[in-house]
Design an enzyme around this catalytic site. Sequence first.
Site, PDB file in Angstrom:
ATOM      1  N   LYS A  58      28.661 -16.563 -40.695  1.00 11.09           N
ATOM      2  CA  LYS A  58      28.276 -17.827 -41.326  1.00 11.09           C
ATOM      3  C   LYS A  58      26.987 -17.654 -42.055  1.00 11.09           C
ATOM      4  O   LYS A  58      26.198 -16.859 -41.451  1.00 11.09           O
ATOM      5  CB  LYS A  58      28.122 -19.022 -40.322  1.00 11.09           C
ATOM      6  CG  LYS A  58      29.527 -19.254 -39.703  1.00 11.09           C
ATOM      7  CD  LYS A  58      29.440 -20.653 -38.688  1.00 11.09           C
ATOM      8  CE  LYS A  58      30.388 -20.957 -37.998  1.00 11.09           C
ATOM      9  NZ  LYS A  58      31.807 -21.667 -38.723  1.00 11.09           N
ATOM     10  N   ASP A  79      29.802 -25.502 -30.349  1.00  5.80           N
ATOM     11  CA  ASP A  79      31.227 -25.146 -30.627  1.00  5.80           C
ATOM     12  C   ASP A  79      32.116 -25.254 -29.291  1.00  5.80           C
ATOM     13  O   ASP A  79      33.325 -24.865 -29.345  1.00  5.80           O
ATOM     14  CB  ASP A  79      31.513 -23.824 -31.400  1.00  5.80           C
ATOM     15  CG  ASP A  79      32.581 -23.884 -32.450  1.00  5.80           C
ATOM     16  OD1 ASP A  79      33.129 -24.833 -32.631  1.00  5.80           O
ATOM     17  OD2 ASP A  79      32.927 -22.756 -32.728  1.00  5.80           O
ATOM     18  N   ARG A  86      41.212 -21.734 -33.350  1.00  6.90           N
ATOM     19  CA  ARG A  86      42.514 -21.840 -33.388  1.00  6.90           C
ATOM     20  C   ARG A  86      43.122 -20.471 -32.346  1.00  6.90           C
ATOM     21  O   ARG A  86      44.300 -20.521 -31.935  1.00  6.90           O
ATOM     22  CB  ARG A  86      43.149 -21.651 -34.900  1.00  6.90           C
ATOM     23  CG  ARG A  86      43.106 -20.408 -35.652  1.00  6.90           C
ATOM     24  CD  ARG A  86      43.252 -20.742 -37.147  1.00  6.90           C
ATOM     25  NE  ARG A  86      42.182 -21.849 -37.606  1.00  6.90           N
ATOM     26  CZ  ARG A  86      42.165 -22.138 -38.748  1.00  6.90           C
ATOM     27  NH1 ARG A  86      43.149 -21.676 -39.876  1.00  6.90           N
ATOM     28  NH2 ARG A  86      41.280 -22.908 -39.462  1.00  6.90           N
ATOM     29  N   ASP A 135      36.056 -16.120 -38.745  1.00 12.64           N
ATOM     30  CA  ASP A 135      35.474 -17.577 -38.451  1.00 12.64           C
ATOM     31  C   ASP A 135      36.595 -18.613 -38.009  1.00 12.64           C
ATOM     32  O   ASP A 135      36.106 -19.686 -37.744  1.00 12.64           O
ATOM     33  CB  ASP A 135      34.525 -18.034 -39.728  1.00 12.64           C
ATOM     34  CG  ASP A 135      33.627 -18.949 -39.198  1.00 12.64           C
ATOM     35  OD1 ASP A 135      33.414 -19.103 -38.054  1.00 12.64           O
ATOM     36  OD2 ASP A 135      32.827 -19.545 -40.299  1.00 12.64           O
ATOM     37  N   GLU A 143      38.197 -18.660 -35.408  1.00 12.75           N
ATOM     38  CA  GLU A 143      38.301 -18.215 -34.178  1.00 12.75           C
ATOM     39  C   GLU A 143      39.060 -19.207 -33.065  1.00 12.75           C
ATOM     40  O   GLU A 143      39.448 -18.962 -32.022  1.00 12.75           O
ATOM     41  CB  GLU A 143      37.162 -17.602 -33.562  1.00 12.75           C
ATOM     42  CG  GLU A 143      36.044 -18.705 -33.229  1.00 12.75           C
ATOM     43  CD  GLU A 143      35.514 -19.706 -34.025  1.00 12.75           C
ATOM     44  OE1 GLU A 143      35.657 -19.526 -34.988  1.00 12.75           O
ATOM     45  OE2 GLU A 143      35.025 -20.776 -33.533  1.00 12.75           O
ATOM     46  N   ASP A 192      29.436 -19.955 -32.225  1.00 10.38           N
ATOM     47  CA  ASP A 192      30.142 -19.437 -33.220  1.00 10.38           C
ATOM     48  C   ASP A 192      29.307 -18.806 -34.489  1.00 10.38           C
ATOM     49  O   ASP A 192      28.768 -19.684 -35.200  1.00 10.38           O
ATOM     50  CB  ASP A 192      31.119 -20.560 -33.717  1.00 10.38           C
ATOM     51  CG  ASP A 192      32.080 -20.152 -34.738  1.00 10.38           C
ATOM     52  OD1 ASP A 192      32.046 -18.878 -35.007  1.00 10.38           O
ATOM     53  OD2 ASP A 192      32.815 -20.796 -35.433  1.00 10.38           O
ATOM     54  N   LYS A 211      38.269 -26.560 -26.811  1.00  8.06           N
ATOM     55  CA  LYS A 211      37.740 -25.539 -27.374  1.00  8.06           C
ATOM     56  C   LYS A 211      36.444 -25.019 -26.849  1.00  8.06           C
ATOM     57  O   LYS A 211      35.371 -25.840 -26.810  1.00  8.06           O
ATOM     58  CB  LYS A 211      37.610 -25.577 -28.792  1.00  8.06           C
ATOM     59  CG  LYS A 211      36.950 -24.256 -29.571  1.00  8.06           C
ATOM     60  CD  LYS A 211      36.734 -24.894 -31.081  1.00  8.06           C
ATOM     61  CE  LYS A 211      36.078 -23.364 -31.695  1.00  8.06           C
ATOM     62  NZ  LYS A 211      36.114 -23.797 -33.195  1.00  8.06           N
TER      63      LYS A 211
END
Length: 485
Positions: A264, A275, A338, A334, A336, A257, A252
């Site tokens: 967030k 991330d 996946r 959020d 994102e 993020d 990933k």
Amino acid sequence: MKLKAASDLKQNGAVRVIFIEDKSIQELKCGIKNKNHGGIPVDALSYFNGDINEVALIPGRQNILLCGMGDASKLNPESIRNCGASVTAAAMDKKMNELAVVIPEIKNFTREQTLRYISEGMALANYRFDRYKTSDTKGEKPVEKIVFISSSKNAQSIIHRTEIITRNTFLCRDMINDTSDSINPVSFAESAAAISKKSGLKCTVLNREKIESKKMGLLLAVNRGSLIEPRVVKIEYRGDVENPKVIGVIGKGITFDSGGMNLKPSGSMETMRSDMSGAATVLCVMKSLAELKVKRNVTAVIPLTENMLSGNAYRPGDIYRSYKGLTVEIGNTDAEGRLILADAIAYMEKEVGPELIVDMATLTGACVVTFGETVAAYLSTDDKLASVIESASSDTGEKLWRLPFFEDYEDRMKSEIADLSNMSSEKNAGTIAGAVFLKKFVGKTPWLHLDIAGTAWYSKARGYRPKNATGYGLRLLLNMIENWK
Ligand code: BES
Ligand code: MG
Ligand code: ZN
């Protein structure tokens, strides 16, 4: 840092490091001499018990760092690595430049194992991220040179491996610790191409146009809010040309993020430059494979984007068409990770056709809630894959625990108007929910998903892993690839 193996103690100027079990300390104090501990003045030991991770400096013509191992019959690979880390921490604290380490004999371990664990623990702890400190505020510096004194005939090759693994773990930590302003999708892809070239790996970078023509709609959706283009980096290593089989690895690569429209809150966003830990780890595994000349074929696919918000950002309620063709309703911007992984997995399966796929991702906060920072979660559709990662884990000390794919969880990713939603209809079991979403994008290829949300980034130092980026997963994935048959 330089690492060396040597068979004798002629190391002028270096601080000598001696590991000692508590039992031997008692013997020394009673005046019983052991040839391995020659040179330790008994009166200097009055306050030293030899407890595990207890370190003492004994000044003399040659300075000695003593490190306790406690009851040596209770040691395991991780506790031996962490003894090494205690020594490095003390050496850094006392500004020592050069260490000469006498590798002890530890019952139940071969000399080779002991050398490996001590060298790994000492080297992996010898890390500082001080790129942004100007000279007067830099503070502690890593030890410059460590010489391991061992009679093992494989000492050179063990230290060579430790050196490669350490260098690449540090590169991985540096990339994760560095700012999102410096490591963005475009600069990450450039670094990956440069690293690949230097290591003899084949690297292909898909730019926005290419990603559009491939119709990776989920990666493009996440990218909408960002001013920086997305990238997909593909790296190929062929260490076994006669073998047609290829292992597929995915990381990933969200370089920041923010959460997107589902922003967030403060307190959750500050560390989200990490991330892309999966991406950095996969890149550094590829580099390690090439440097260690591992006899396997591996292809990495790394999807990269920021998750930002703007007038053009993707919205909750939007629906996008994935590379695989399935449509996805955005329940939460959020979730994102996946989305970009779904496109990467489907792309990997279709265009690379590997015999197995492993993905590594800082996917869910729920993983941190469940296992804390020291244990990763994994889910797999394949028991053989699971058993190979379990044994890799016991070898490297990178802990993990399996979660199940019971049918009970399948329903929660349904959408009323699209093929599926990226958000679970139930709040609980978040780590499993993320994996259940990903599973819809895997065909028949055996697959394993590793959630490193907790283990990639530490809120405090633990043993040989520093605060912030840990480099978790590099040795694990490398070991897994080497042992897959
Ligand atoms: N990158 C985060 C997961 C994360 C959280 C990693 C904490 C490291 C530390 C991920 O993209 C995320 O935001 N996940 C959401 C999913 C939810 C909206 C379904 C989460 O875990 O809250
Ligand atoms: Mg997120
Ligand atoms: Zn994320």
